[in-house]
Motif scaffolding. Sequence first.
Motif, PDB file in Angstrom:
ATOM      1  N   PHE A 327       0.838  -1.199   0.000  1.00 19.39           N
ATOM      2  CA  PHE A 327       0.000   0.000   0.000  1.00 19.39           C
ATOM      3  C   PHE A 327       0.874   1.250   0.000  1.00 19.39           C
ATOM      4  CE2 PHE A 327       0.655  -0.798   4.559  1.00 19.39           C
ATOM      5  CZ  PHE A 327       0.950   0.464   5.048  1.00 19.39           C
ATOM      6  N   PHE A 328       0.281   2.347  -0.436  1.00 20.31           N
ATOM      7  CA  PHE A 328       0.944   3.647  -0.401  1.00 20.31           C
ATOM      8  C   PHE A 328       0.239   4.478   0.658  1.00 20.31           C
ATOM      9  CE2 PHE A 328       1.365   8.085  -1.548  1.00 20.31           C
ATOM     10  CZ  PHE A 328       2.692   8.205  -1.918  1.00 20.31           C
ATOM     11  N   PHE A 329       1.017   5.058   1.587  1.00 25.21           N
ATOM     12  CA  PHE A 329       0.435   5.832   2.672  1.00 25.21           C
ATOM     13  C   PHE A 329       0.589   7.319   2.365  1.00 25.21           C
ATOM     14  CE2 PHE A 329       0.391   7.532   7.122  1.00 25.21           C
ATOM     15  CZ  PHE A 329      -0.906   7.142   7.416  1.00 25.21           C
ATOM     16  N   GLN A 330      -0.512   7.963   2.069  1.00 25.99           N
ATOM     17  CA  GLN A 330      -0.502   9.327   1.545  1.00 25.99           C
ATOM     18  C   GLN A 330       0.129  10.336   2.503  1.00 25.99           C
ATOM     19  OE1 GLN A 330      -1.755   9.972  -1.734  1.00 25.99           O
ATOM     20  NE2 GLN A 330      -0.482  11.762  -1.335  1.00 25.99           N
ATOM     21  N   ASP A 331      -0.144  10.213   3.781  1.00 29.22           N
ATOM     22  CA  ASP A 331       0.338  11.204   4.758  1.00 29.22           C
ATOM     23  C   ASP A 331       1.531  10.687   5.549  1.00 29.22           C
ATOM     24  OD1 ASP A 331      -1.752  13.022   4.079  1.00 29.22           O
ATOM     25  OD2 ASP A 331      -3.136  11.821   5.273  1.00 29.22           O
ATOM     26  N   ASN A 332       2.466  10.087   4.865  1.00 34.03           N
ATOM     27  CA  ASN A 332       3.617   9.463   5.525  1.00 34.03           C
ATOM     28  C   ASN A 332       4.630  10.516   5.971  1.00 34.03           C
ATOM     29  OD1 ASN A 332       5.608   7.800   6.449  1.00 34.03           O
ATOM     30  ND2 ASN A 332       5.898   6.687   4.541  1.00 34.03           N
ATOM     31  N   ALA A 333       4.712  10.732   7.265  1.00 33.29           N
ATOM     32  CA  ALA A 333       5.642  11.725   7.816  1.00 33.29           C
ATOM     33  C   ALA A 333       7.079  11.237   7.808  1.00 33.29           C
ATOM     34  CB  ALA A 333       5.230  12.077   9.247  1.00 33.29           C
ATOM     35  N   HIS A 334       7.291   9.966   7.447  1.00 31.90           N
ATOM     36  CA  HIS A 334       8.638   9.382   7.482  1.00 31.90           C
ATOM     37  C   HIS A 334       9.129   8.992   6.101  1.00 31.90           C
ATOM     38  CE1 HIS A 334       8.167   9.227  11.836  1.00 31.90           C
ATOM     39  NE2 HIS A 334       6.980   8.690  11.639  1.00 31.90           N
ATOM     40  N   ASP A 335       8.508   9.546   5.067  1.00 31.13           N
ATOM     41  CA  ASP A 335       8.911   9.177   3.716  1.00 31.13           C
ATOM     42  C   ASP A 335      10.310   9.697   3.415  1.00 31.13           C
ATOM     43  OD1 ASP A 335       8.528   7.847   1.381  1.00 31.13           O
ATOM     44  OD2 ASP A 335       7.181   9.317   0.469  1.00 31.13           O
ATOM     45  N   ARG A 336      11.023   8.985   2.571  1.00 33.59           N
ATOM     46  CA  ARG A 336      12.392   9.360   2.235  1.00 33.59           C
ATOM     47  C   ARG A 336      12.807   8.676   0.928  1.00 33.59           C
ATOM     48  NH1 ARG A 336      12.014   6.286   6.735  1.00 33.59           N
ATOM     49  NH2 ARG A 336      12.933   4.185   6.704  1.00 33.59           N
ATOM     50  N   VAL A 337      13.887   9.180   0.344  1.00 32.80           N
ATOM     51  CA  VAL A 337      14.438   8.641  -0.894  1.00 32.80           C
ATOM     52  C   VAL A 337      15.906   8.325  -0.675  1.00 32.80           C
ATOM     53  CG1 VAL A 337      15.036   9.176  -3.285  1.00 32.80           C
ATOM     54  CG2 VAL A 337      12.826   9.881  -2.379  1.00 32.80           C
ATOM     55  N   LYS A 338      16.328   7.164  -1.122  1.00 35.75           N
ATOM     56  CA  LYS A 338      17.724   6.774  -0.961  1.00 35.75           C
ATOM     57  C   LYS A 338      18.639   7.598  -1.855  1.00 35.75           C
ATOM     58  CE  LYS A 338      17.005   2.452  -1.935  1.00 35.75           C
ATOM     59  NZ  LYS A 338      17.232   1.006  -2.137  1.00 35.75           N
ATOM     60  N   ILE A 339      19.826   7.873  -1.339  1.00 34.77           N
ATOM     61  CA  ILE A 339      20.837   8.586  -2.116  1.00 34.77           C
ATOM     62  C   ILE A 339      22.197   7.967  -1.794  1.00 34.77           C
ATOM     63  CG2 ILE A 339      20.917  10.409  -0.343  1.00 34.77           C
ATOM     64  CD1 ILE A 339      21.801  12.339  -2.567  1.00 34.77           C
ATOM     65  N   LYS A 340      22.862   7.455  -2.797  1.00 37.30           N
ATOM     66  CA  LYS A 340      24.152   6.778  -2.614  1.00 37.30           C
ATOM     67  C   LYS A 340      25.281   7.786  -2.739  1.00 37.30           C
ATOM     68  CE  LYS A 340      22.345   2.627  -4.824  1.00 37.30           C
ATOM     69  NZ  LYS A 340      21.081   3.262  -5.272  1.00 37.30           N
ATOM     70  N   LEU A 341      26.163   7.783  -1.766  1.00 38.42           N
ATOM     71  CA  LEU A 341      27.289   8.712  -1.774  1.00 38.42           C
ATOM     72  C   LEU A 341      28.547   7.996  -1.320  1.00 38.42           C
ATOM     73  CD1 LEU A 341      25.627  11.838  -0.106  1.00 38.42           C
ATOM     74  CD2 LEU A 341      26.075  11.510  -2.538  1.00 38.42           C
ATOM     75  N   GLY A 342      29.682   8.419  -1.847  1.00 40.24           N
ATOM     76  CA  GLY A 342      30.944   7.836  -1.423  1.00 40.24           C
ATOM     77  C   GLY A 342      32.109   8.727  -1.793  1.00 40.24           C
ATOM     78  N   VAL A 343      33.159   8.662  -1.015  1.00 45.42           N
ATOM     79  CA  VAL A 343      34.395   9.378  -1.329  1.00 45.42           C
ATOM     80  C   VAL A 343      35.225   8.461  -2.220  1.00 45.42           C
ATOM     81  CG1 VAL A 343      36.443  10.496  -0.404  1.00 45.42           C
ATOM     82  CG2 VAL A 343      34.303  10.549   0.903  1.00 45.42           C
TER      83      VAL A 343
END
Length: 600
Positions: A327-343
């Motif tokens: 399911f998709f939760f419309q009012d998700n206060a904890h939503d986030r998107v992954k971002i890969k980073l490295g030196v």
Amino acid sequence: MGKKSRVKTQKSGSGAMAVVSPKEMMSLIAELLQKCSSAAASAGKEWEEYLQIRGLVERIRKKQKGMSIVFEGSREEHFPDLMSWAKENGASCECFTVANFGKEGYGLRATRDIKAEELFLWIPRKMLMTVESAQNSILGPLYSQDRILQAMGNVTLALHLLCERANPASFWLPYIRSLPQEYDIPLYYQQEDVQLLLGTQAVQDVLSQYKNTARQYAYFYKLVQTHPTASKLPLKDCFTFDDYRWAVSSVMTRQNQIPTEDGSRVTLALIPLWDMCNHTNGLITTGYNLEDDRCECVALQDCKENEQIYIFYGTRSNAEFVIHNGFFFQDNAHDRVKIKLGVSKSERLYAMKAEVLARAGIPASYVFALHCNEPPISAQLLAFLRVFCMTEDELKYYLLGERAINKIFTLGNSEFPVSWENEIKLWTFLETRAALLLKTYKTTSEEDRSILEKPDLSLHSRMAIQLRLAEKQILEKALACGRAKRLYFQKNLEEGASLPCYEESDIALLENTEADAKLPVILRKVEEGQEIQVDEDSPLLNGMKVVYGTNAEANGERDQDDNVSTDVNSALASMGGSSQREEANPSASRTEDEPKENTV
């Protein structure tokens, strides 16, 4: 109790029994296992690999059509038996009933007023399906001999569920009959629905989920047909891909962690009735009472008679909800998107940057997250970006001299910039990175909103587009935040504003409390093949509804990440930034707050 199960038998066009050659089936299974066990697809080839695996699975499904065990009647017809069985075995059933809540599906409806924090539900251990009950079942002999089952509790539960479903005398049959016959996770999506997720940050997890499930099925199908102990299971004559997909999905959407009887460790479990509760924002309100040996849940909020009773599943992103819960939760206060980073290890200052990061407890390559709320980055990511953008002199300042170790603690605190130039670089990086990631999507946010207005959109297509749009909205917020921060620090630099300096008396300010109150900052790692570990605020020990996640080693974004980081560093170089290549390393293995799937 309830109705008997029945086995559909595939018929040919003439009405005669259609017989599938065991040799032919084993050949297809071997081909599927080989395909799913081969080296990861090269960058840009993941979709092609998915289509090949899906093609093999569909050939197998076609030959197995009509061979799966199904129950007569609708799911709703089995709920009275579920409630009676629960009551007979010591569960509390007096203040709620199972009801249909439309788009939210089935859930628990209060039959009287329930006060917030009131204990309204408890389920004794004997009702739970656990790894331990699997060991004591017909699956036990195989469990004791197969290392995959011993290492992967989720797979053990899936096979346990299938064995009990095939047993007309199973103690858990009232529970098993009440489960959905199909689910809304991507394992059930049509190919065109999965295709809607191409270009998203979540697509690699979706493709990995399908590949892992297909590999597991092929492995266990071969095992059931060839292993002397496995051949005694009720799965020998009827073990279809659809059966395994159903069992895996049942476990994926419902499993949780509970303590063992002696409380010394945790084990995976399916919890009847409690798993009917739907999610809303709030706090964790479920725990395990070792003294009474039962799962207990108190009300999240006041609930009037006939209202739905909700629980809080935990700080899940919408990608996790869609992929692992359906399911998709419309009012998700904890939503986030992954971002890969490295030196980059080829960078001249790599050793110094890696050392500063190590002292701060942050890997030199990692999968972070951009959040939907303010600020969009956690204290961890802020610290990483500051080190990522440091000059040699700035690195020396944090490595050498008096109180160097104390200075490390200021890296995640927005109140103590390294320098105005450093702040400008890191927010420029974030702004440019978000802008470039937005360009990888095949549609704009406006186009997605327009598509979502179509009334004939299928449920799975709608969820895919909602997830796609949610990712873009988070990236758009990060871009706007990066731009605003960059302009603010540029103004400070131009006006010669004094840089806030850390003093010993500022020890109470070392944690970025505003961000930390909302964002996960603790690093966690689960090794390949390791049982899912307990997050400090997540399992049933504290009440969260846990599902196993997917492998976060997203090989599918290597080219994208390298191109993005190259363009970002070009932007930095044009404004006097570092000329070394500082890349988003695709070997980073985890996101900040994401469980990892055990895979065969």
